[in-house]
Scaffold this motif. Structure first.
Motif, PDB file in Angstrom:
ATOM      1  N   ASP A 229      -5.242 -10.883   9.292  1.00  0.00           N
ATOM      2  CA  ASP A 229      -6.505 -10.183   9.530  1.00  0.00           C
ATOM      3  C   ASP A 229      -6.379  -8.674   9.434  1.00  0.00           C
ATOM      4  N   SER A 230      -5.173  -8.139   9.627  1.00  0.00           N
ATOM      5  CA  SER A 230      -4.993  -6.681   9.597  1.00  0.00           C
ATOM      6  C   SER A 230      -4.708  -6.147   8.194  1.00  0.00           C
ATOM      7  N   THR A 231      -4.761  -7.015   7.182  1.00  0.00           N
ATOM      8  CA  THR A 231      -4.421  -6.618   5.815  1.00  0.00           C
ATOM      9  C   THR A 231      -5.343  -5.523   5.301  1.00  0.00           C
ATOM     10  N   ARG A 232      -4.736  -4.477   4.729  1.00  0.00           N
ATOM     11  CA  ARG A 232      -5.471  -3.408   4.059  1.00  0.00           C
ATOM     12  C   ARG A 232      -4.738  -3.066   2.765  1.00  0.00           C
ATOM     13  N   PHE A 233      -5.490  -2.930   1.689  1.00  0.00           N
ATOM     14  CA  PHE A 233      -4.970  -2.446   0.420  1.00  0.00           C
ATOM     15  C   PHE A 233      -5.687  -1.152   0.056  1.00  0.00           C
ATOM     16  N   VAL A 234      -4.937  -0.211  -0.514  1.00  0.00           N
ATOM     17  CA  VAL A 234      -5.524   0.954  -1.169  1.00  0.00           C
ATOM     18  C   VAL A 234      -4.912   0.992  -2.568  1.00  0.00           C
ATOM     19  N   VAL A 235      -5.767   1.008  -3.597  1.00  0.00           N
ATOM     20  CA  VAL A 235      -5.284   0.844  -4.967  1.00  0.00           C
ATOM     21  C   VAL A 235      -6.020   1.769  -5.916  1.00  0.00           C
ATOM     22  N   SER A 236      -5.345   2.143  -6.995  1.00  0.00           N
ATOM     23  CA  SER A 236      -6.014   2.906  -8.056  1.00  0.00           C
ATOM     24  C   SER A 236      -6.958   2.026  -8.853  1.00  0.00           C
ATOM     25  N   GLU A 237      -6.603   0.747  -8.998  1.00  0.00           N
ATOM     26  CA  GLU A 237      -7.439  -0.221  -9.702  1.00  0.00           C
ATOM     27  C   GLU A 237      -7.465  -1.514  -8.897  1.00  0.00           C
ATOM     28  N   PRO A 238      -8.616  -2.173  -8.812  1.00  0.00           N
ATOM     29  CA  PRO A 238      -8.669  -3.468  -8.114  1.00  0.00           C
ATOM     30  C   PRO A 238      -7.619  -4.439  -8.646  1.00  0.00           C
ATOM     31  N   LEU A 239      -7.019  -5.187  -7.721  1.00  0.00           N
ATOM     32  CA  LEU A 239      -5.960  -6.135  -8.082  1.00  0.00           C
ATOM     33  C   LEU A 239      -6.517  -7.453  -8.587  1.00  0.00           C
ATOM     34  N   ARG A 240      -7.814  -7.638  -8.405  1.00  0.00           N
ATOM     35  CA  ARG A 240      -8.447  -8.899  -8.801  1.00  0.00           C
ATOM     36  C   ARG A 240      -9.948  -8.665  -8.855  1.00  0.00           C
ATOM     37  N   ASP A 241     -10.597  -9.289  -9.807  1.00  0.00           N
ATOM     38  CA  ASP A 241     -12.054  -9.210  -9.893  1.00  0.00           C
ATOM     39  C   ASP A 241     -12.655 -10.221  -8.922  1.00  0.00           C
TER      40      ASP A 241
END
Length: 273
Positions: A229-241
């Motif tokens: 539940d604590s998962t956070r991503f910060v990305v230059s491009e989405p990892l999945r549509d």
């Protein structure tokens, strides 16, 4: 890419997503270059008091050792970067993440006119920090300026002061819009991210929607049930549509990501007094 959350295998972060960072190294959709093959690096937090880094000048898609260690590294915080050089040498010391003490730093963008600004910027680095600079990139210079201006005690303010200083030096040298950056930096507890450019046209940056909300939107997606539940991503491009999964970090913004501390606020450079 930056990940914060419950411990997870690096392989699940780097290789498993449909448009993973490894895929982006060959097929970037939103970057300045489709191919980012001038080296790569990952940094993660484990058992030691400081983070570990693995960096190489090999293209990320062609490094078998990365695949080997990714299957064994389990971490609650990981920063990863694939490099497209903006002019400095392709060498290990120029690959991200950069590390100092417990801090890691990655940067997508450039400091325009760095060749002309480099001497003035580096002379402003704290003399006690200067010997630890290993490479020749604008990214590492910006990191050490942030450290000089108080990153350890005041991350948001330190980066604002560092950017303000770069802009002042740039203007003095006739470079009106020197800063183009999306930055992620962490001490292993909190993740700090920045999206800013002097011309207010910054490169892409996204953060993930909360996992509980995404599970409700997409109960059919198995991987969402595997993430904490604590998962956070910060990305230059989405990892999945995936509809509703990604939110653009607003222009000229900074964010704090961590347990009970998610917040986005305006980012305004602070000019030297």
């Amino acid at each position: 890419m930056a990940y914060s959350g419950e411990p997870i295998l690096a392989d699940d972060l780097l290789f498993r997503p449909e448009h993973s960072l490894i895929d982006q190294s060959q097929h970037s959709r939103l970057g300045e270059s489709t191919t980012n093959g001038d080296g790569f690096g990952i940094g993660w937090y484990g058992e030691g008091s400081e983070p570990a880094v693995y960096k190489s000048t090999e293209p990320a898609w062609n490094d078998s050792n990365l695949r080997e260690i990714a299957r064994q590294v389990r971490t609650p915080m990981l920063l990863a970067h694939v490099r497209y050089s903006t002019g400095t040498a392709v060498q290990r010391s120029n690959c991200h993440p950069f590390r100092h003490g417990k801090w890691l730093w990655v940067h997508n963008g450039l400091l325009r006119g760095f060749r002309e600004l480099r001497r003035d910027l580096l002379l402003a680095v704290d003399p006690a920090l200067f010997p630890d600079i290993e490479g020749s990139t604008d990214t590492e210079a910006l990191f050490y300026l942030a450290l000089t201006f108080g990153l350890v005690d005041d991350p948001l303010g330190a980066v604002a002061r560092a950017v303000g200083f770069v802009e002042e030096v740039g203007r003095a040298k006739g470079i009106e819009r020197p800063v183009q950056m999306t930055v992620a930096t962490t001490d292993g507890e909190f993740l700090y991210v920045f999206r800013y450019s002097s011309e207010r046209k910054s490169r892409s940056l996204y953060f993930s929607t909360g996992i509980a909300q995404l599970r409700a939107l997409h109960p059919e997606v198995e991987v969402l049930r595997e993430l904490g539940d604590s998962t956070r991503f910060v990305v230059s491009e989405p990892l999945r549509d995936l509809e509703g999964a990604w939110n653009e970090v607003p222009e000229s913004s900074a964010a704090i990501v961590g347990a009970g501390a998610d917040a986005i606020r305006p980012f305004v450079p602070i000019a030297p007094s």
